[in-house]
Design a protein around this motif. Structure first.
Motif, mmCIF file in Angstrom:
data_model
loop_
_atom_site.group_PDB
_atom_site.id
_atom_site.type_symbol
_atom_site.label_atom_id
_atom_site.label_comp_id
_atom_site.label_asym_id
_atom_site.label_seq_id
_atom_site.Cartn_x
_atom_site.Cartn_y
_atom_site.Cartn_z
ATOM 1 N N ASN A 43 10.463 50.869 116.707
ATOM 2 C CA ASN A 43 9.985 52.209 117.026
ATOM 3 C C ASN A 43 8.486 52.235 117.278
ATOM 4 N N PHE A 44 8.057 53.294 117.969
ATOM 5 C CA PHE A 44 6.637 53.563 118.105
ATOM 6 C C PHE A 44 6.402 55.057 118.246
ATOM 7 N N GLU A 45 5.198 55.434 117.898
ATOM 8 C CA GLU A 45 4.724 56.793 118.078
ATOM 9 C C GLU A 45 3.720 56.748 119.220
ATOM 10 N N ASP A 46 3.858 57.649 120.204
ATOM 11 C CA ASP A 46 2.925 57.641 121.333
ATOM 12 C C ASP A 46 1.622 58.345 120.956
ATOM 13 N N LEU A 47 0.733 58.516 121.917
ATOM 14 C CA LEU A 47 -0.586 59.078 121.648
ATOM 15 C C LEU A 47 -0.540 60.490 121.081
ATOM 16 N N ASP A 48 0.510 61.240 121.391
ATOM 17 C CA ASP A 48 0.646 62.610 120.903
ATOM 18 C C ASP A 48 1.512 62.710 119.657
ATOM 19 N N GLY A 49 2.002 61.583 119.158
ATOM 20 C CA GLY A 49 2.810 61.578 117.949
ATOM 21 C C GLY A 49 4.306 61.662 118.193
ATOM 22 N N HIS A 50 4.747 61.703 119.458
ATOM 23 C CA HIS A 50 6.176 61.726 119.750
ATOM 24 C C HIS A 50 6.779 60.391 119.330
ATOM 25 N N GLN A 51 7.960 60.441 118.721
ATOM 26 C CA GLN A 51 8.593 59.241 118.192
ATOM 27 C C GLN A 51 9.624 58.703 119.181
ATOM 28 N N TRP A 52 9.539 57.393 119.420
ATOM 29 C CA TRP A 52 10.429 56.686 120.352
ATOM 30 C C TRP A 52 11.071 55.537 119.600
ATOM 31 N N GLU A 53 12.373 55.376 119.761
ATOM 32 C CA GLU A 53 13.082 54.226 119.201
ATOM 33 C C GLU A 53 13.676 53.439 120.358
ATOM 34 N N ILE A 54 13.419 52.151 120.369
ATOM 35 C CA ILE A 54 13.942 51.254 121.395
ATOM 36 C C ILE A 54 14.927 50.334 120.682
ATOM 37 N N PHE A 55 16.146 50.256 121.214
ATOM 38 C CA PHE A 55 17.151 49.486 120.500
ATOM 39 C C PHE A 55 18.043 48.701 121.454
ATOM 40 N N TYR A 56 18.652 47.679 120.872
ATOM 41 C CA TYR A 56 19.658 46.875 121.565
ATOM 42 C C TYR A 56 20.894 46.851 120.677
ATOM 43 N N MET A 57 22.065 47.069 121.279
ATOM 44 C CA MET A 57 23.330 46.979 120.548
ATOM 45 C C MET A 57 24.249 45.987 121.251
ATOM 46 N N ASP A 58 24.762 45.042 120.493
ATOM 47 C CA ASP A 58 25.779 44.118 120.983
ATOM 48 C C ASP A 58 27.116 44.626 120.459
ATOM 49 N N MET A 59 27.786 45.427 121.269
ATOM 50 C CA MET A 59 29.029 46.071 120.824
ATOM 51 C C MET A 59 30.117 45.046 120.479
ATOM 52 N N SER A 60 30.070 43.863 121.105
ATOM 53 C CA SER A 60 31.089 42.851 120.795
ATOM 54 C C SER A 60 30.904 42.282 119.381
ATOM 55 N N ALA A 61 29.721 42.426 118.821
ATOM 56 C CA ALA A 61 29.448 41.916 117.482
ATOM 57 C C ALA A 61 29.490 43.027 116.422
ATOM 58 N N MET A 62 29.790 44.250 116.831
ATOM 59 C CA MET A 62 29.829 45.376 115.900
ATOM 60 C C MET A 62 30.967 45.188 114.899
ATOM 61 N N PRO A 63 30.693 45.386 113.626
ATOM 62 C CA PRO A 63 31.751 45.248 112.618
ATOM 63 C C PRO A 63 32.876 46.248 112.881
ATOM 64 N N THR A 64 34.083 45.843 112.589
ATOM 65 C CA THR A 64 35.236 46.710 112.828
ATOM 66 C C THR A 64 35.469 47.678 111.672
ATOM 67 N N LEU A 102 -2.890 64.646 129.802
ATOM 68 C CA LEU A 102 -1.893 64.116 130.732
ATOM 69 C C LEU A 102 -2.296 62.751 131.269
ATOM 70 N N ASN A 103 -3.550 62.593 131.661
ATOM 71 C CA ASN A 103 -3.995 61.314 132.229
ATOM 72 C C ASN A 103 -3.901 60.179 131.218
ATOM 73 N N LYS A 104 -4.262 60.445 129.969
ATOM 74 C CA LYS A 104 -4.144 59.408 128.934
ATOM 75 C C LYS A 104 -2.682 59.052 128.689
ATOM 76 N N SER A 105 -1.802 60.052 128.731
ATOM 77 C CA SER A 105 -0.378 59.789 128.543
ATOM 78 C C SER A 105 0.179 58.952 129.685
ATOM 79 N N ILE A 106 -0.219 59.273 130.905
ATOM 80 C CA ILE A 106 0.221 58.486 132.064
ATOM 81 C C ILE A 106 -0.264 57.049 131.925
#
Length: 137
Positions: free
Chosen positions: A115-136, A16-20
């Motif tokens: 993306n990244f994997e944390d110390l315990d192997g949990h997978q995290w995806e960080i993303f940005y979406m510009d909905m105004s530029a999304m293809p129709t 827990l302490n390492k995760s914090i």
């Protein structure tokens, strides 16, 4: 339509302490009111939280084995931020804190995902979406 007020993702952690320490380096904060030797409440957003629970404590809530996130994928936690620069900044902090990239970044122009994997192997995806530029189409 069903609506919920908050989301709490519960994740088992080996230390827990390492995760914090890891998530603090990335820039997350914790609610001391829900923190003890067994668990902590990581604040992700206004109504979004991750409960980091020691494996021993986590096992009191389940009837199955805890998945070994370094060997199997239990889930991917995807978090949206406000810009491509925020994606990159958060990922650089994650890597500096000991996280590792588990697949190549995705850039569709209108959506940018790293993306990244944390110390315990949990997978995290960080993303940005510009909905105004999304293809129709």
């Amino acid at each position: 339509m069903t609506k919920v007020n908050q989301i709490f993702v519960n994740l088992p952690v080996k230390d827990l302490n390492k995760s914090i320490e890891f998530f603090t380096k990335i820039g997350f904060t914790f609610n001391a009111q829900f923190t003890d030797e067994n668990a902590t409440c990581m604040i992700i957003g206004e109504n979004i939280f991750a409960m980091l629970l020691t494996e021993k404590y986590f096992s009191t809530f389940i009837t199955k084995e805890i998945a070994d996130a370094k060997k199997t994928t239990e889930l991917i936690t995807a978090l949206s931020v406000n810009s491509r620069d925020e994606v990159d900044a958060l990922l650089e902090k994650a890597f500096a804190a000991g996280g590792r990239q588990y697949k190549e970044p995705i850039d569709y122009g209108w959506m940018y995902n790293r993306n990244f994997e944390d110390l315990d192997g949990h997978q995290w995806e960080i993303f940005y979406m510009d909905m105004s530029a999304m293809p129709t189409e």
